[in-house]
Write an enzyme that holds these catalytic residues in place. Structure first.
Site: not given
Length: 311
Positions: A54-55, A82, A104, A132
């Site tokens: 969604r975000t 990595k 995020r 958030h």
């Protein structure tokens, strides 16, 4: 935006009320009239170290509606996997001439670290158990669409409060605008210190008093991926005491709205009959997320034009 965040959107805690109101007002204006392609020629980096549907998609749609190009990078498809450090990754991607970074990260504070080392706006799309901010903004926008105000409303936030960045951002925003916030969850997921975060905040370990007379019911998912120990005896016990069912929702006001930031686990934190009921605005939250994120991108990348349109 507040002085500390004039170039970035890192959290609700650092935003003054007028800055929040300006974003809400601009999103409302965009809903009434599609915005111009103010960000044509700009490139926005969407950097996600955690899975998201969604975000991430909402930010990408928002940027493209404003005319910007998006570059999406996930941890499983880059040098991050990595072992490349966060700052090395950001320096590399910044060299590709991006104009903003939406990120995020699973560690609280990661966007703040990046913001100190780059010369472009950074937008926090969720950092660990911290904040958030755009979710809280879209939730406030949704509440305003249905209730016309935030001040004086009883808002019940139910579920895994301890691990929820959504709960923290909403708590700061809604209480700042005069809502009475009722936090509810098992004692292990709702520590007593939450009650000291501000005036008008209540903590409940039983669902019924939290829902009684509520104008807004915000349901949260149990974040098992952040738990390193058992916080309640079993899923069945959680459902028995804390699942928001149709029967329990009757304790709220008849015109109460039901919200959920997603993803939902039907039958656990919320009953399917509640998620799909006329009181549910969950799908609308997704739509409103695009509007809010457009307002944020415009404010940070085209501030002069944004100010002119909000004047």
């Amino acid at each position: 935006m507040g002085e500390s965040q004039s170039r970035h959107l890192l959290g609700i805690a650092g935003l003054e009320r007028p800055a929040i109101q300006a974003l809400l007002d601009r999103a409302a204006a965009m809903q009434r009239r599609p915005p111009e392609k103010l960000l044509a020629g700009r490139r926005v980096l969407v950097l996600f170290y955690e899975p998201s549907t969604r975000t991430r998609t909402s930010f990408e749609v928002a940027a493209r509606r404003l005319g910007a190009e998006t570059v999406s990078v996930t941890a499983s498809a880059s040098s991050i996997e990595k072992g490349e450090s966060l700052l090395d990754t950001v320096y590399t991607l910044r060299a590709m001439a991006v104009d903003a970074i939406i990120m995020r990260h699973g560690e609280s504070g990661a966007p703040f670290l990046v913001a100190r080392h780059v010369d472009v706006p950074v937008i926090n799309a969720g950092d660990g158990m911290h904040e958030h901010p755009t979710q809280a903004l879209l939730d406030a926008f949704t509440i305003l669409r249905h209730k016309g105000r935030i001040a004086g409303l009883n808002v019940a936030i139910v579920g895994d409060i301890l691990h929820s960045r959504v709960a923290r951002s909403n708590l700061w925003l809604l209480s700042r605008f005069g809502a009475r916030v009722r936090l509810c969850g098992p004692p292990s997921l709702l520590p007593a210190e939450f009650a000291a975060l501000g005036a008008g905040i209540e903590c409940h370990h039983q669902l019924e008093p939290a829902l009684d007379g509520a104008d807004v019911v915000m349901v949260l998912r149990i974040q098992m991926e952040r738990m390193r120990e058992a916080f309640f005896p079993s899923e069945a016990e959680y459902v028995h005491y804390y699942s928001v069912t149709a029967e329990r929702l009757r304790l709220a006001r008849p015109d109460a709205i039901v919200m959920h930031p997603g993803p939902m686990i039907r039958g656990v934190e919320i009953g399917a009959e509640v998620a799909d009921s006329p009181q549910s605005v969950i799908r609308e939250q997704v739509e409103n997320g695009v509007l809010i994120r457009m307002a944020v991108l415009e404010q940070l990348l085209a501030p002069a034009e944004a100010a002119e349109k909000s004047a």
